[in-house]
Write an enzyme that holds these catalytic residues in place. Structure first.
Site, mmCIF file in Angstrom:
data_model
loop_
_atom_site.group_PDB
_atom_site.id
_atom_site.type_symbol
_atom_site.label_atom_id
_atom_site.label_comp_id
_atom_site.label_asym_id
_atom_site.label_seq_id
_atom_site.Cartn_x
_atom_site.Cartn_y
_atom_site.Cartn_z
ATOM 1 N N ILE A 161 -63.897 -7.615 9.065
ATOM 2 C CA ILE A 161 -63.643 -7.632 10.515
ATOM 3 C C ILE A 161 -62.149 -7.870 10.741
ATOM 4 O O ILE A 161 -61.610 -8.864 10.244
ATOM 5 C CB ILE A 161 -64.435 -8.767 11.219
ATOM 6 C CG1 ILE A 161 -65.932 -8.692 10.879
ATOM 7 C CG2 ILE A 161 -64.208 -8.735 12.721
ATOM 8 C CD1 ILE A 161 -66.758 -9.842 11.445
ATOM 9 N N GLU A 215 -69.985 -18.302 -2.923
ATOM 10 C CA GLU A 215 -68.735 -18.569 -3.653
ATOM 11 C C GLU A 215 -69.089 -18.993 -5.075
ATOM 12 O O GLU A 215 -70.229 -19.391 -5.350
ATOM 13 C CB GLU A 215 -67.968 -19.714 -2.983
ATOM 14 C CG GLU A 215 -67.484 -19.419 -1.588
ATOM 15 C CD GLU A 215 -66.442 -18.316 -1.537
ATOM 16 O OE1 GLU A 215 -65.425 -18.429 -2.206
ATOM 17 O OE2 GLU A 215 -66.673 -17.329 -0.830
ATOM 18 N N LYS A 230 -61.541 -20.938 6.899
ATOM 19 C CA LYS A 230 -61.362 -19.793 7.811
ATOM 20 C C LYS A 230 -61.056 -20.267 9.227
ATOM 21 O O LYS A 230 -60.220 -19.681 9.928
ATOM 22 C CB LYS A 230 -62.617 -18.916 7.777
ATOM 23 C CG LYS A 230 -62.852 -18.270 6.394
ATOM 24 C CD LYS A 230 -64.263 -17.689 6.284
ATOM 25 C CE LYS A 230 -64.498 -17.045 4.918
ATOM 26 N NZ LYS A 230 -65.909 -16.728 4.670
HETATM 27 N N1 HSE Z 1 -68.952 -16.824 0.261
HETATM 28 C C1 HSE Z 1 -68.376 -16.181 1.403
HETATM 29 C C2 HSE Z 1 -69.513 -15.924 2.384
HETATM 30 C C3 HSE Z 1 -67.704 -14.902 0.995
HETATM 31 O O1 HSE Z 1 -70.678 -16.187 2.052
HETATM 32 O O2 HSE Z 1 -69.241 -15.519 3.499
HETATM 33 C C4 HSE Z 1 -66.720 -14.369 1.996
HETATM 34 O O3 HSE Z 1 -65.697 -15.258 2.296
#
Ligand code: HSE
Length: 460
Positions: A161, A215, A230
């Site tokens: 996005i 992750e 984020k």
């Molecule tokens: N582990 C992250 C998620 C990957 O599940 O969104 C993308 O940042």
């Protein structure tokens, strides 16, 4: 030499120089990639598959000439035939031929060193590394500004996005009031499976790991660390504040049970794990936690691994950005968009570029980040109460003493503890500080077993 001959010589020299510069500007831009995992391979593939379109957009071709990887023999999901491979990432950031370094190795220590070295060498950098930007972005952008290079990071938030560009450029005419994001696909997948199929948390988490959504350390997903990285970035570009990861309030989804998901449904809500940032008179709310959001809200219908960010600007109102938050090609789409931006800016004056954090570096604001105790919210609380006269009266007495008024109270299914039932309360808006005191006192009652679970209701 006569004056005329000297002038003619000078003119020829200027023409040669200009031809050389022009020639250089027609040559492909050389890119070195650090890390050839999912996103690295996706980037090589997208650059290859869309080469003509990308060249038409950027004005120059983009060639990956070097890649650093851990294991040269390992089979990759992309063609590396014309690429020089190395196990030493520093050899790439120090390679004089390379114009742009794409950092895709993740982590914060080596990645920081590599990016700072690339900047010191005058190279532009593209990165998908949210942790790196959230923790070290202030230092990295200061260095980038000093050396007149771009550090682009679209892929760090919400995968494919284009949310960074949208907020930084598309919404530049607005005062951003708040933003709310479902920005971790793993959490959203788990909550969606719990809600739609009645599955249990642990079982769905293990499936999400097998599907490759999580992750390397899945606690980063389910404990909210990934969202906090984020959100730190989004809040900074939305409000023009420095990156302040340590001030984000963070809570994950480990304590959410199948029961909570189904009570939420009965009360007209969905449970979503949100990153939420809002401008208030006292400062900025910066929080990551599971939320009850109304089923009427579009965000409540963002399901599975998909991501979405809802942004409210004073001029535009609400805008919603939806798409794949992870995966090889979606994330590569953002990396390549950054590469195109870097190529376009190669010839512009560094003072006139879009600022890294949306606002001019010397115009960042010192607005404080609010503590979670100062935040006001509606709350869902769930407790296990002994099924006998007077227990509920004690609970409501505590709430009343703290001036916490209730919107709904439900006595539900039998709890795990013998002779206990689940009691669910929805409060009216109350400062978190008061709710904390209430929870502490309720938990101390002899008729209440175990901890009280609280989920904040976010009104979007
Ligand atoms: N582990 C992250 C998620 C990957 O599940 O969104 C993308 O940042």
């Amino acid at each position: 030499m006569t004056k005329i001959a000297a002038e003619a010589q000078q003119q020829t020299h200027k023409q040669t120089q200009s031809a050389q510069t022009k020639d250089k500007h027609l040559q492909p831009v050389k890119v070195g990639i650090l890390g050839l995992g999912t996103v690295g391979s996706g980037t090589v593939n997208v650059l290859h598959n869309n080469r003509d379109e990308i060249t038409r957009r950027a004005g120059r071709a983009i060639d990956v000439t070097h890649v650093a990887l851990r294991d040269i023999k390992k089979k990759r999901d992309c063609n590396t035939q014309n690429i020089e491979l190395s196990t030493d990432p520093f050899s790439i950031v120090n390679q004089p031929d390379i114009d742009v370094v794409v950092e895709l190795i993740g982590g914060t220590d080596i990645a920081r060193e590599l990016v700072l070295q690339a900047i010191a060498n005058g190279k532009h950098v593209v990165t998908a590394n949210k942790a790196l930007i959230a923790h070290h972005g202030n230092e990295i952008f200061a260095q980038a500004q000093k050396h007149g290079v771009v550090v682009a990071f679209e892929a760090a938030v919400a995968g494919g996005i284009p949310i960074i560009k949208s907020i930084r450029e598309g919404l530049a005419g607005n005062r951003i009031e708040w933003l709310a994001g479902i920005i971790n696909g793993t959490c959203n997948y788990i909550l969606t499976q719990m809600q739609q199929y009645g599955r249990d948390f642990a079982e769905v988490l293990s499936e999400a790991q097998k599907l490759g959504y999580a992750e390397a350390d899945p606690s980063f997903d389910i404990d909210g660390v990934d969202v906090a990285h984020k959100l730190t970035i989004l809040a900074s570009i939305a409000f023009g504040i420095p990156l302040q990861y340590n001030k984000v309030y963070v809570e994950g989804i480990r304590n959410i049970t199948q029961l909570d998901v189904s009570y939420a449904e009965q009360l007209g809500y969905r449970i979503k794990h949100l990153g939420f940032a809002r401008r208030q008179a006292q400062g900025i709310e910066l929080r990551v936690h599971p939320c009850f959001i109304s089923q009427q809200c579009l965000l409540a219908h963002v399901d599975g691994v998909m991501n979405a960010v809802l942004v409210e600007g004073d001029a535009v109102g609400q805008t919603l950005y939806y798409g794949a938050g992870a995966g090889a090609n979606p994330t590569a789409s953002s990396v390549v968009a950054d590469l195109v931006e870097v190529v376009r800016t190669l010839t512009t004056d560094s003072e006139n570029r879009v600022p890294h954090l949306a606002f001019q570096a010397d115009a960042l604001s010192t607005t404080p980040i609010m503590s979670i105790e100062a935040v006001e919210s509606v709350y869902y609380i769930r407790m296990q109460a002994r099924d006998e006269a007077g227990v509920l009266a004690e609970v409501t007495q505590i709430l009343s003493e703290l001036n916490i008024s209730m919107e709904a109270i439900l006595q539900k299914d039998r709890a795990e503890h013998a002779n206990h039932v689940h009691v669910v309360i929805l409060t009216h808006k109350v400062p978190e500080k008061h709710l904390n005191t209430a929870i502490e006192r309720i938990e101390a009652l002899p008729g209440i077993a175990e901890n009280v679970l609280r989920v904040r209701v976010v009104d979007l």
